[in-house]
Design an enzyme around this catalytic site. Structure first.
Site, PDB file in Angstrom:
ATOM      1  N   GLN A 285       0.819  -1.221   0.000  1.00 19.30           N
ATOM      2  CA  GLN A 285       0.000   0.000   0.000  1.00 19.30           C
ATOM      3  C   GLN A 285       0.847   1.263   0.000  1.00 19.30           C
ATOM      4  O   GLN A 285       0.368   2.330  -0.337  1.00 19.30           O
ATOM      5  CB  GLN A 285      -0.988  -0.005   1.166  1.00 19.30           C
ATOM      6  CG  GLN A 285      -0.364   0.020   2.540  1.00 19.30           C
ATOM      7  CD  GLN A 285      -1.412   0.192   3.644  1.00 19.30           C
ATOM      8  OE1 GLN A 285      -2.611   0.099   3.401  1.00 19.30           O
ATOM      9  NE2 GLN A 285      -0.953   0.431   4.852  1.00 19.30           N
ATOM     10  N   ARG A 298       1.742   6.263   7.478  1.00 17.71           N
ATOM     11  CA  ARG A 298       0.608   6.420   6.559  1.00 17.71           C
ATOM     12  C   ARG A 298       1.133   6.463   5.128  1.00 17.71           C
ATOM     13  O   ARG A 298       2.270   6.866   4.883  1.00 17.71           O
ATOM     14  CB  ARG A 298      -0.165   7.723   6.856  1.00 17.71           C
ATOM     15  CG  ARG A 298      -0.759   7.809   8.245  1.00 17.71           C
ATOM     16  CD  ARG A 298      -2.040   7.026   8.409  1.00 17.71           C
ATOM     17  NE  ARG A 298      -3.126   7.498   7.564  1.00 17.71           N
ATOM     18  CZ  ARG A 298      -4.070   8.358   7.953  1.00 17.71           C
ATOM     19  NH1 ARG A 298      -4.055   8.858   9.160  1.00 17.71           N
ATOM     20  NH2 ARG A 298      -5.037   8.701   7.134  1.00 17.71           N
ATOM     21  N   VAL A 299       0.262   6.098   4.219  1.00 16.63           N
ATOM     22  CA  VAL A 299       0.605   6.143   2.797  1.00 16.63           C
ATOM     23  C   VAL A 299       0.641   7.599   2.328  1.00 16.63           C
ATOM     24  O   VAL A 299      -0.139   8.420   2.809  1.00 16.63           O
ATOM     25  CB  VAL A 299      -0.458   5.344   2.005  1.00 16.63           C
ATOM     26  CG1 VAL A 299      -0.299   5.539   0.511  1.00 16.63           C
ATOM     27  CG2 VAL A 299      -0.379   3.864   2.387  1.00 16.63           C
ATOM     28  N   TRP A 301      -0.450  10.177  -0.109  1.00 15.60           N
ATOM     29  CA  TRP A 301      -1.624  10.174  -0.986  1.00 15.60           C
ATOM     30  C   TRP A 301      -1.355  10.959  -2.278  1.00 15.60           C
ATOM     31  O   TRP A 301      -1.989  11.985  -2.547  1.00 15.60           O
ATOM     32  CB  TRP A 301      -2.837  10.730  -0.249  1.00 15.60           C
ATOM     33  CG  TRP A 301      -3.290   9.854   0.889  1.00 15.60           C
ATOM     34  CD1 TRP A 301      -2.645   8.764   1.409  1.00 15.60           C
ATOM     35  CD2 TRP A 301      -4.487   9.991   1.651  1.00 15.60           C
ATOM     36  NE1 TRP A 301      -3.349   8.209   2.443  1.00 15.60           N
ATOM     37  CE2 TRP A 301      -4.498   8.951   2.620  1.00 15.60           C
ATOM     38  CE3 TRP A 301      -5.554  10.881   1.621  1.00 15.60           C
ATOM     39  CZ2 TRP A 301      -5.537   8.795   3.530  1.00 15.60           C
ATOM     40  CZ3 TRP A 301      -6.579  10.729   2.526  1.00 15.60           C
ATOM     41  CH2 TRP A 301      -6.578   9.685   3.473  1.00 15.60           C
ATOM     42  N   ASP A 402      -9.391   2.432  -1.443  1.00 13.19           N
ATOM     43  CA  ASP A 402      -9.740   2.724  -0.051  1.00 13.19           C
ATOM     44  C   ASP A 402     -10.718   3.903   0.040  1.00 13.19           C
ATOM     45  O   ASP A 402     -10.914   4.641  -0.926  1.00 13.19           O
ATOM     46  CB  ASP A 402      -8.449   3.033   0.720  1.00 13.19           C
ATOM     47  CG  ASP A 402      -8.578   2.755   2.215  1.00 13.19           C
ATOM     48  OD1 ASP A 402      -9.615   2.233   2.640  1.00 13.19           O
ATOM     49  OD2 ASP A 402      -7.616   3.066   2.954  1.00 13.19           O
ATOM     50  N   GLU A 405     -16.118   6.900   2.177  1.00  9.93           N
ATOM     51  CA  GLU A 405     -17.170   7.171   3.177  1.00  9.93           C
ATOM     52  C   GLU A 405     -17.027   8.523   3.870  1.00  9.93           C
ATOM     53  O   GLU A 405     -17.791   8.836   4.764  1.00  9.93           O
ATOM     54  CB  GLU A 405     -17.202   6.052   4.236  1.00  9.93           C
ATOM     55  CG  GLU A 405     -15.947   5.914   5.074  1.00  9.93           C
ATOM     56  CD  GLU A 405     -14.790   5.298   4.316  1.00  9.93           C
ATOM     57  OE1 GLU A 405     -14.976   4.237   3.726  1.00  9.93           O
ATOM     58  OE2 GLU A 405     -13.704   5.905   4.277  1.00  9.93           O
ATOM     59  N   ASP A 469     -11.582  -2.088   8.899  1.00  6.42           N
ATOM     60  CA  ASP A 469     -10.518  -2.011   9.907  1.00  6.42           C
ATOM     61  C   ASP A 469     -10.910  -2.676  11.210  1.00  6.42           C
ATOM     62  O   ASP A 469     -11.179  -1.993  12.207  1.00  6.42           O
ATOM     63  CB  ASP A 469     -10.193  -0.537  10.171  1.00  6.42           C
ATOM     64  CG  ASP A 469      -9.765   0.185   8.906  1.00  6.42           C
ATOM     65  OD1 ASP A 469      -9.458  -0.478   7.902  1.00  6.42           O
ATOM     66  OD2 ASP A 469      -9.723   1.429   8.936  1.00  6.42           O
ATOM     67  N   HIS A 534      -2.642  -8.065   6.466  1.00  7.92           N
ATOM     68  CA  HIS A 534      -2.357  -6.636   6.673  1.00  7.92           C
ATOM     69  C   HIS A 534      -1.451  -6.535   7.887  1.00  7.92           C
ATOM     70  O   HIS A 534      -1.671  -7.234   8.875  1.00  7.92           O
ATOM     71  CB  HIS A 534      -3.652  -5.852   6.875  1.00  7.92           C
ATOM     72  CG  HIS A 534      -3.506  -4.376   6.630  1.00  7.92           C
ATOM     73  ND1 HIS A 534      -2.549  -3.609   7.248  1.00  7.92           N
ATOM     74  CD2 HIS A 534      -4.190  -3.536   5.811  1.00  7.92           C
ATOM     75  CE1 HIS A 534      -2.662  -2.354   6.830  1.00  7.92           C
ATOM     76  NE2 HIS A 534      -3.637  -2.277   5.950  1.00  7.92           N
TER      77      HIS A 534
END
Lengths: 679, 679
Positions: A285, A298-299, A301, A402, A405, A469, A534
């Protein structure tokens, strides 16, 4: 009063009416027990990192006691009123597909809330409403339908939930879900689907009615009946769409969630393969780089190959593919505000706006991101092209698509529709963008993306769901167990492909993933349509697939079980693609006369012939489950059972409670599972 | 439209009206912003050990947009309606006392909920609503008014609250209180008092109105204005009643909360007196015996002298009284189901009933108790006689009249009024029974009882309030700090005598009372009208007044401070008895032009001339407080301040931040405090 369709009947009463459809009582109205209310509310919706606080200041709620029924060629028009204070119209008809259609329309300018009560029987069971993690049978509770984070803990009496609530209102509750849907199946064997996307609340807590609350005018309900649940799901998925079959490589092993660069990927792949693990893919990821935050790694973005962290990735992808190992990456519908792609999107005017017409940037935890306006056809096409160029052309065989929402309700969209109405629809729009990127490059069936967020439309466009998650713990509402009702409720909502992060994801407070949890989750995942690991958000705190030799050997065994089942799973997935028969099925789909099966939320049928009851408690060596009447064989011991009762079986690690049907066409394949080495 | 009273004005508008009273806008109504709603709800009230879960299933809420104003001799009658769906009458008049009266009456049989919006200004402050522990200015929040346990923790973000909620839904929330009251004071200098007792919810969260919700028909509101807050409290207490002066002995030292029998009392008394502590009384709540439960040692609820635990108590009471030490006991309005007095009450038919007409027994935590039906005049008189005989005749100079807030809503009463309506009224009825027992024996002014539960009527009948069951901790919502807004909000509701358990009471989970907390609480209590200790529910876990010599010396010092102030405190108490001027006063009562004083909830005036800011945080050596403009002297250092700003002062143990007015008539007395030895 008969309609032209004999299955649709209206009985007018002294002071009301009753409507039945194929002998199910759908509406019942009298002056004293009306079925319709109108009102006025002012919504108060606050979002913090995908956690929503939704309140309604209710100014008015009026029962529409009076009704005037007018026959129409295809049904009836009902004028509901309450003196001069409230008016509404309900159009009842049978559509061309033989489906009952109820269309509500508010005729009073001041009103913006509608409540409709559908008739219910005390013994009815209700399933669906999208992906529900805490309850499978929804009877007895209200279910607000709003896509959001699923919550951390999801139970106000758990300490983790309390901590998460204190921290950032993130604890959630039983109804929090990434994938809500205004669709439910009643054990009266009908489904009811609402075609809108505004906030709704389906309240199943009354014995005599289901109260559906709408914050949007012009709600349209579709109700269809069937003689069996299977036929009902066929009808529902014919309406909503079905997922195509999965790429063949999915059945060839586990997809390893790996981060840290090309060398780390290669190293972990080599280690696992040397340990006998069947690996079908590497999912990295962080292919686009990383950003350190207090939540964890964190990735970055900014959706393009980061060749510093992943040198020679393009060549390596080709090499791995030759070895039968796919490369999967990651994307979401946001662009980090401080990076180049976001700047480009902003320059092109492709971001959603704030009230002042400026670009809207969402806070995601120590960084901001712009929201791609998927309602703007140019922005949508630009993002789709980005997926094609940066992911597909690079050679990715899949990715996690991902989020979806988080659409804030105070942002402004190109299509002019309020973000409050578009909020729920967003995940399906995001799915469609990914789907079309694959479709237009001819890669459907070869490559795969998987999503957590969903809504009506995801059935057709989201190729595979994952359960989001989970906590790295044993909690019923947010741990391993919660994945099972999630898969089953989604199955009853028309999406039949579901899997989860092996070992869970959320690693906060004092939670750390134990070895036992990882192994039990691995056992469970071998009986889902996809195995994928994961690391979790704090990888260093968690037991990982390569943490010791025993764990690697465990993955070797369970991926062998999974790949052994390949032809059977492929058939189940094909049934889902062709008929909408979910891969993970509630028992009552095939044992509908067994009343006991309606209460089971932690066991399922995997395809037609396997019954699976994952162990979801710590420290267990045996497990009790229910077998419906049939000829069952314990997959690991070969012992026979005739069912109709609870059985307790030994359940060591690596031997999750699984039974197969003795007279299955797959009996020889199932029997061969006993030959796989136990380490 | 003028009334016969020039201060009462009605302006009819195009589609509504505005009503003003002494130049305060009280009601404002238009078709689009109406002031009245009617509706229908079904209450769902559950009680577990005084913790209530109250929900309302709202079936209807209708704005009464249309109004027809008819002039009457003493005001107006307003007919509100909404077509044919809802009708209500509002009678507006000025009563003989110059008070504005609003009487609401529902004219529609199906409706049982009323919402009335009183006009507000955005800058208004609101105080009162009985005893409020978390907020003093009530603006910005709804306040449900229902007497109950006050909760353990009272803040959903505290760990203690979460634990208590998990255990028995006992954590509570900011509005939970033993003593609610539908009475508030606006900074527009009017009070509004509602004369009913059903469940109400006063919502002060809107900038433009206060929404009062009633679950009972025929709500009557009284509104009275004044030029000053002092005059306003005089008027309010003239209406509701005032507390008489306290017995003289109250000012002579600390009342020691002691348990364990006659010898323990004597021993502790001797120890404290030898240590120089001024002791005015021994309060033994276990005088009637004890019962062991998992919560801790509980009192035996059978209200008669237990001569096994307290041998020779009658003689000792007389002896102690001669030494200036009173004996205080304990009673509540329940009788342990397994004991003789309950059996007698049951035999006489004096207990409340269940739906089947059988005696109702409430679960109190490992034992049950019958509820004396105080609406039955015979039962009331029997219980009053029991107080006279068993408590007063024994020689008790006082008692804790505990409870009153538990009346279950599903019990049935002799007077035929629903227990839901009587629930809030119960504490005042319980107070009256105790009051009359004293009055009829000529003991008012000699003996004293103190209560935690209250409602309208407690002003007249409850001689002294105590703040209930604080946690033995430093929390704002349930620790030492919370007692201050509790006293001040009660002051603004018309009850001016308030004190608390020194050191707090609730000892659960990991809470244990520290020495520092006990000493800070002792410091605070010397500046309240009564000093009284409590061991807490788990005495062994708590630091006690006799836990070491330093603590005894501390009590010696602070009781000397308290007794030194006797003439001053007596004057303040007399002002409360004569004029309704509370003993503990918000600063704005005397500094109403100082806008800053309206936001102070943790400091107060003790009488007219002392300003007190208790230290309510752990480990502090200084303290910051606000002084309004005046000539102030630091009580411990003699330093002068002219006020109008925050000051930071040294605040060692035994020297709570206290200032006196330089030009007070009591200046020499105050100055003498500096002569009292610091240990």
């Amino acid at each position: 009063m008969a309609s032209q369709y004999p299955e649709l009947k209206m009985i007018t009463l002294d002071d009301g009416f009753a409507l039945s459809f194929q002998e199910r009582l759908i509406l019942r109205h009298t002056r004293h027990a009306p079925c319709l209310w109108m009102g006025t509310g002012t919504a108060d919706i606050e979002m913090f990192r995908g956690n929503f606080s939704i309140k309604d200041r209710l100014d008015e709620k009026i029962a529409l006691t009076d009704v005037n029924v007018m026959q129409q060629p295809s049904g009836w028009t009902l004028h509901f009123s309450r003196g001069d204070t409230a008016h509404a119209i309900l159009d009842i008809s049978r559509d061309d597909n033989g489906c009952l259609s109820l269309k509500l329309h508010n005729e009073h300018p001041g009103h913006n809330r509608i409540w409709l009560r559908l008739a219910a029987m005390p013994a009815d069971h209700i399933y669906g409403c999208g992906e529900q993690f805490s309850y499978f049978d929804l009877r007895g509770k209200p279910f607000p339908l709003w896509t959001s984070e699923q919550g951390v803990g999801r139970n106000k009496s758990s300490y983790v939930t309390w901590l998460a609530d204190c921290k950032e209102n993130a604890g959630g509750d039983y109804y929090w879900t990434f994938f809500p849907q205004p669709t439910f199946v009643s054990s009266q064997k009908y489904y009811c689907h609402v075609e809108n996307s505004g906030y709704m609340n389906f309240d199943f807590s009354d014995a005599d009615f289901h109260e559906l609350a709408f914050w949007e005018d012009n709600a349209t309900l579709r109700i269809e009946c069937a003689a069996t649940y299977i036929s009902l799901l066929e009808k529902l998925t014919a309406r909503l769409g079905r997922q195509p079959e999965l790429p063949d490589w999915v059945y060839d092993g586990v997809t390893l969630g790996v981060q840290g660069g090309t060398d780390v990927c290669q190293h972990k792949l080599d280690t696992l393969r040397q340990g006998g693990v069947k690996v079908n893919g590497l999912w990295a990821q962080d292919w686009s780089g990383i950003r350190m935050t207090s939540f964890g790694k964190r990735v970055m973005w900014n959706w393009e190959w980061n060749s510093e962290l992943y040198p020679q990735l393009d060549e390596r992808i080709a090499q791995w593919k030759q070895e039968g190992v796919q490369f999967l990456s990651y994307i979401n519908p946001y662009l980090a505000s401080d990076k180049a792609l976001c700047e480009e999107a902003a320059r092109r005017g492709y971001l959603t706006k704030d009230a002042q017409g400026k670009d809207y940037h969402v806070e995601f935890g120590e960084f901001y991101a712009g929201v791609i306006d998927l309602t703007n056809p140019e922005a949508y096409d630009w993002y789709k092209a980005l997926i094609k160029k940066n992911l597909i052309d690079l050679g990715c065989s899949g990715w996690m698509a991902d989020f979806g929402e988080y659409l804030p309700t105070d942002t402004f969209l190109h299509n002019g529709v309020s973000a409050e109405i578009m909020h729920n629809a967003w995940p399906a729009l995001w799915a469609k963008c990914n789907y079309q990127a694959l479709e237009e490059t001819g890669k459907l069936g070869e490559a795969l993306f998987f999503m957590r967020a969903g809504y009506t439309g995801s059935q057709k466009y989201s190729l595979m769901m994952w359960a989001g998650d989970q906590n790295v713990d044993w909690s019923l509402d947010d741990g391993l167990a919660s994945v099972i009702p999630a898969a089953l409720s989604l199955a009853m909502s028309g999406h039949g492909l579901h899997h989860s992060d092996i070992g869970g994801y959320t690693t906060l407070f004092e939670m750390k993933r134990s070895k036992e949890l990882l192994l039990r989750w691995c056992d469970f995942s071998a009986f889902t349509p996809m195995m994928r690991t994961h690391e979790g958000n704090r990888p260093g705190d968690n037991w990982q697939f390569d943490s010791d030799a025993e764990t690697i050997a465990h993955f070797a065994r369970m991926t062998t079980v999974f790949t052994t089942l390949k032809p059977y799973i492929k058939q189940a997935v094909a049934q889902n693609a062709q008929r909408g028969l979910p891969v993970m099925r509630p028992l009552f789909l095939h044992y509908e006369n067994d009343a006991h099966t309606y209460d089971l939320k932690y066991q399922y049928l995997f395809g037609r012939d396997l019954l699976v009851a994952p162990v979801y408690e710590q420290g267990r060596s045996d497990w009790t489950l229910y077998l419906p009447q049939d000829a069952w064989i314990n997959a690991w011991t070969g012992e026979s059972h005739s069912g109709g009762e609870n059985v307790t079986v030994a359940a060591p690690l690596g031997q999750p409670p699984v039974f197969y049907r003795a007279n299955s066409e797959w009996q020889p394949l199932f029997a061969s599972l006993r030959q796989i080495a136990v380490q």
